[in-house]
Design a protein around this motif. Structure first.
Motif, PDB file in Angstrom:
ATOM      1  N   ASP A 127      32.289  25.956  26.890  1.00  0.00           N
ATOM      2  CA  ASP A 127      33.626  25.389  26.647  1.00  0.00           C
ATOM      3  C   ASP A 127      33.591  24.324  25.557  1.00  0.00           C
ATOM      4  O   ASP A 127      34.534  24.191  24.773  1.00  0.00           O
ATOM      5  N   ASP A 128      32.504  23.558  25.516  1.00  0.00           N
ATOM      6  CA  ASP A 128      32.379  22.493  24.513  1.00  0.00           C
ATOM      7  C   ASP A 128      32.011  23.027  23.130  1.00  0.00           C
ATOM      8  O   ASP A 128      31.982  22.264  22.159  1.00  0.00           O
ATOM      9  N   GLY A 129      31.688  24.315  23.055  1.00  0.00           N
ATOM     10  CA  GLY A 129      31.382  24.915  21.758  1.00  0.00           C
ATOM     11  C   GLY A 129      29.946  24.788  21.302  1.00  0.00           C
ATOM     12  O   GLY A 129      29.642  25.049  20.132  1.00  0.00           O
ATOM     13  N   TYR A 130      29.055  24.408  22.221  1.00  0.00           N
ATOM     14  CA  TYR A 130      27.647  24.245  21.838  1.00  0.00           C
ATOM     15  C   TYR A 130      26.786  25.470  22.160  1.00  0.00           C
ATOM     16  O   TYR A 130      25.630  25.524  21.770  1.00  0.00           O
ATOM     17  N   LEU A 131      27.352  26.443  22.889  1.00  0.00           N
ATOM     18  CA  LEU A 131      26.565  27.613  23.283  1.00  0.00           C
ATOM     19  C   LEU A 131      27.446  28.854  23.306  1.00  0.00           C
ATOM     20  O   LEU A 131      28.581  28.814  23.783  1.00  0.00           O
ATOM     21  N   GLY A 137      11.769  21.419  24.447  1.00  0.00           N
ATOM     22  CA  GLY A 137      12.392  21.253  25.753  1.00  0.00           C
ATOM     23  C   GLY A 137      11.443  21.473  26.909  1.00  0.00           C
ATOM     24  O   GLY A 137      11.835  21.333  28.070  1.00  0.00           O
ATOM     25  N   VAL A 138      10.186  21.821  26.612  1.00  0.00           N
ATOM     26  CA  VAL A 138       9.185  22.073  27.655  1.00  0.00           C
ATOM     27  C   VAL A 138       8.214  20.902  27.703  1.00  0.00           C
ATOM     28  O   VAL A 138       7.536  20.609  26.714  1.00  0.00           O
ATOM     29  N   LEU A 179      11.619  30.101  29.013  1.00  0.00           N
ATOM     30  CA  LEU A 179      11.147  29.257  27.914  1.00  0.00           C
ATOM     31  C   LEU A 179      12.199  29.182  26.809  1.00  0.00           C
ATOM     32  O   LEU A 179      12.466  28.108  26.250  1.00  0.00           O
ATOM     33  N   CYS A 180      12.830  30.321  26.513  1.00  0.00           N
ATOM     34  CA  CYS A 180      13.846  30.365  25.457  1.00  0.00           C
ATOM     35  C   CYS A 180      15.104  29.607  25.867  1.00  0.00           C
ATOM     36  O   CYS A 180      15.728  28.933  25.043  1.00  0.00           O
ATOM     37  N   MET A 233      18.660  24.691  25.626  1.00  0.00           N
ATOM     38  CA  MET A 233      19.191  23.538  26.339  1.00  0.00           C
ATOM     39  C   MET A 233      18.774  22.231  25.679  1.00  0.00           C
ATOM     40  O   MET A 233      19.538  21.273  25.631  1.00  0.00           O
ATOM     41  N   GLU A 234      17.564  22.198  25.146  1.00  0.00           N
ATOM     42  CA  GLU A 234      17.108  21.001  24.425  1.00  0.00           C
ATOM     43  C   GLU A 234      17.953  20.802  23.171  1.00  0.00           C
ATOM     44  O   GLU A 234      18.297  19.673  22.810  1.00  0.00           O
ATOM     45  N   GLY A 235      18.302  21.897  22.516  1.00  0.00           N
ATOM     46  CA  GLY A 235      19.164  21.792  21.344  1.00  0.00           C
ATOM     47  C   GLY A 235      20.539  21.259  21.700  1.00  0.00           C
ATOM     48  O   GLY A 235      21.091  20.404  20.991  1.00  0.00           O
TER      49      GLY A 235
END
Length: 300
Positions: free
Chosen positions: A139-143, A65-66, A96-97, A102-104
């Motif tokens: 809310d979408d369940g991705y994080l 993501g960088v 960085l983390c 976010m890239e995931g």
């Protein structure tokens, strides 16, 4: 000279010895072939059968993501790796983390963030600073974010088992464990085994009390499959301000350039400078000169 009763075996199990003794009574000294066969069968108890034909030979890489960092890693971090993100305070480790997670999410991967020293509100504000819509992703369940986490490694393992993430961040390990006891900890070893078994790519933030110019490593560094070191350093005598730099000090299964590379903070997060080669080479020369000078000081 009498023949040794058991001329071949050294590690036969008690069951195999009983079989050998029974047939020896019937066959006398003609037990050499049988003993070798028993030894061959018995030794399989100590070996794990590995089918090398079914092992995936290509390495799947995960985008960081960088901008520019993936190019330094042959396309990204190998999937399932444990990466140590380290450096002094205020050098961009948490940012960085967050970009890694976010890239995931952009790739429809489920992500977990365990912070052991910041409240959820602070973390969300940090995310929002770069325009990342954290509320929507939660809310979408991705994080999922756990701030000021009082969780034990066992409880974290239960969360991972239930949530089934592809990416996990721990920030920072120094807050919850002593580096000298860390690798020997049964609870951590169990969690680490779980991360590996499920092929989860994880970033482990650790803290350094020295800068990138000091060649010194701790127990966390030896644990990781990779080490990304972030720092701020004076690149040359002309530029008065400190320049943020990152260095890939280690990444297994990857050909890396370990020299420090400048990066910058943008409104989208961290980005490596495109004009990196000239600046990085000057920085590496400066580090080499400093290390050479220190090697001639008393006590070295």
């Amino acid at each position: 000279m009498a023949r040794n009763k058991f001329p071949v075996h050294t590690t036969l199990s008690s069951d195999a010895v009983k079989i050998l003794e029974r047939y020896e009574k019937e066959l006398g000294a003609k037990n050499l072939v049988l003993e070798k066969a028993l030894m061959s069968l018995d030794s399989t108890r100590f070996k794990s059968k590995i089918d090398t034909n079914n092992i995936e030979k290509s390495i799947k890489r995960i985008n960081t993501g960088v901008l520019g960092l993936d190019d330094m890693l042959e396309g990204g971090v190998p999937e399932g790796f444990t990466v140590i993100v380290t450096g002094p305070p205020g050098t961009g480790k948490t940012t960085l983390c967050m970009q890694f997670l976010m890239e995931g999410i952009r790739n429809d991967e489920k992500c977990l963030f365990f912070s052991f020293e910041e409240r959820i509100q602070q973390l969300i504000q940090h995310f929002m600073r770069f325009g990342w819509d954290i509320g929507k992703h939660i809310d979408d369940g991705y994080l999922e974010i756990f701030g000021m986490s009082p969780l034990s490694f066992e409880e974290i393992g239960e969360i991972i088992e239930a949530y089934k993430p592809q990416r996990v961040v721990f920030d920072s390990l120094n807050m919850v464990t002593d580096p000298f006891e860390f690798r020997k900890s049964l609870s951590w070893r169990t969690l680490h085994k779980q991360l590996k078994a499920k092929n989860i790519t994880s970033y482990l933030v650790t803290e350094k009390q020295h800068g990138i110019e000091t060649k010194s490593y701790d127990t966390y560094d030896f644990l990781g499959d990779g080490i990304i070191f972030l720092d701020q350093i004076k690149v040359n005598e002309v530029e008065p301000n400190l320049t943020p730099v990152m260095a890939i000090q280690k990444m297994r299964a990857t050909r890396v350039d370990t020299s420090p590379h400048p990066f910058r903070f943008t409104d989208k997060g961290i980005s490596k400078y495109r004009t990196v080669n000239l600046t990085a080479s000057r920085l590496q020369e400066r580090m080499n000169m400093q290390q050479s000078a220190s090697s001639h000081e008393p006590g070295y």
